[in-house]
Design a protein around this motif. Structure first.
Motif, PDB file in Angstrom:
ATOM      1  N   ASP A   1     -47.233  19.204  20.819  1.00 16.08           N
ATOM      2  CA  ASP A   1     -46.555  20.434  20.403  1.00 16.08           C
ATOM      3  C   ASP A   1     -45.352  20.133  19.513  1.00 16.08           C
ATOM      4  O   ASP A   1     -45.098  20.845  18.529  1.00 16.08           O
ATOM      5  N   ASP A   2     -44.612  19.088  19.850  1.00 19.02           N
ATOM      6  CA  ASP A   2     -43.425  18.764  19.048  1.00 19.02           C
ATOM      7  C   ASP A   2     -43.808  18.411  17.614  1.00 19.02           C
ATOM      8  O   ASP A   2     -43.160  18.861  16.658  1.00 19.02           O
TER       9      ASP A   2
ATOM     10  N   ASP B   1     -45.113  21.462  15.691  1.00 15.83           N
ATOM     11  CA  ASP B   1     -44.059  22.393  15.311  1.00 15.83           C
ATOM     12  C   ASP B   1     -43.125  21.806  14.248  1.00 15.83           C
ATOM     13  O   ASP B   1     -42.825  22.459  13.244  1.00 15.83           O
ATOM     14  N   SER B   2     -42.694  20.560  14.436  1.00 15.64           N
ATOM     15  CA  SER B   2     -41.691  19.990  13.535  1.00 15.64           C
ATOM     16  C   SER B   2     -42.279  19.552  12.204  1.00 15.64           C
ATOM     17  O   SER B   2     -41.623  19.674  11.157  1.00 15.64           O
TER      18      SER B   2
END
Length: 371
Positions: free
Chosen positions: A186-187, A190-191
């Motif tokens: 997820d990180d 998203d980033s």
């Protein structure tokens, strides 16, 4: 044709749509199966996809869709040989689709030719999630399609893309599977890509078929942080999202091919919301393979995938009965006769010890229910 189709939907008469499809699609109906190369303009680019129509299709019944995604640098025509769903579609009555990834011109390393990719190197505006949605819409206009039974599977980067569909096209996907791939964290999602976190909106059945010795960086069994999740992190994520049992039921697949250098362990998290489950076919000693085509030959990944996803629609397990615990033997349509210990003595189901489940078809499965 689009106007007539919309008019039929406006009237909300299924029989009228069937009649219209009989006339509009008559040239596509024959006594033989068909493999059709199709194109569409999507996001200003001509895109390609292969559609396989089984001989049983006669425009009188809604057919499920199964998408199959090739790996990075691959082709739809090559992947149809690796994951040949055509014989299964002929007997199980579904439409198989093999989309072609677009060339990532900006993602090539210096001195290397650009290649096809589902997930282009950032920064990019390319996003194939809605390309797949456009194919679904197109096929629903051309054929009778059961839009509650749309499935996806993929290999390597196509597996990663299948996860993205499970996350970001979840409203249209009933169930999905992957082979020799992973899920983006997820990180990183998203980033790096600005896609946000994975947000499934309904209980979604998931099957994964990873190899424990896969040497492809985007497919390591133990993951590659901070980019790709491990197999255990993936099963934890989806079993939590689906509210399944915390502990898997573990059984050994018979080692029918002793020369392939690998064995398979089935791990099942069951009793999720709407009766969905998460299932891992852990290929112990398996590399970056498609079992049944190359690598492990104890299972056929294509058959396993269809047998798994086809039990579900957008609402969960078809004919779900929440009062049942949906044991594995029920799902596999075979009757459990008795459970024995290592000495052959009949015994009740116990935790954390090897037990042998004996079925009416003569098969025996060794299981350990881990707590």
């Amino acid at each position: 044709m689009a106007f007539i189709h919309d008019f039929a939907e406006l009237l909300n008469k299924k029989n009228l749509k069937k009649i219209l499809m009989l006339f509009l699609c008559f040239p596509l109906i024959s006594a033989a199966q068909q493999q059709i190369n199709k194109t569409m303009i999507y996001d200003g680019i001509e895109r390609e996809y292969i559609v396989y129509i089984p001989a049983s299709y006669d425009a009188s019944t809604d057919y499920p869709l199964l998408f199959s995604f090739h790996g990075g640098g691959g082709t739809s025509s090559g992947h149809i040989i690796i994951n040949d769903m055509r014989p299964i579609a002929d007997t199980a009555a579904f439409i198989a689709i093999y989309p072609q990834g677009a060339i990532d011109y900006d993602g090539a390393e210096p001195g290397q030719d650009p290649s096809t990719s589902w997930i282009h190197k950032a920064p990019t505006t390319h996003d194939d999630i809605n390309f797949i949605g456009a194919i679904i819409d197109t096929l629903a206009n051309e054929y009778l399609v059961d839009e509650n039974r749309v499935y996806a599977c993929g290999y390597s980067e196509g597996a990663i893309f299948s996860y993205e569909l499970g996350c970001r096209l979840n409203n249209r996907l009933a169930a999905f599977a992957y082979v020799s791939g992973s899920m983006i964290t997820d990180d990183f999602r998203d980033s790096y890509y600005s896609w946000g976190f994975c947000t499934p909106i309904h209980p979604t059945a998931v099957m994964l078929i990873p190899g424990t010795t896969d040497e492809n960086p985007n497919s390591y069994y133990d993951g590659l942080q901070p980019y790709y999740m491990s197999a255990n992190e993936i099963t934890t994520y989806w079993s939590s999202a689906n509210n399944t049992n915390l502990n898997p039921i573990v059984s050994q697949i018979p080692n029918t091919n002793t020369s392939d250098g690998s064995t398979v362990e089935r791990r099942v998290w069951q009793s999720g919301d709407n009766c969905v489950r998460v299932e891992e076919l852990k290929v112990i000693g398996g590399d970056h393979d498609w079992p049944g085509t190359f690598g492990n030959m104890d299972i056929n990944a294509s058959e396993e995938i269809w047998n798994f996803v086809s039990k579900y629609d957008i609402n969960g397990l078809i004919d779900c009965n929440p009062s049942s615990d949906h044991e594995i033997n029920i799902i596999q349509n075979k009757k459990l006769l008795r459970i024995t210990d290592m000495l052959g003595r009949n015994i009740k189901e116990l935790k954390n010890i090897p037990l042998f489940y004996r079925y009416d078809d003569g098969s025996v499965e060794k299981k350990i229910i881990i707590v």
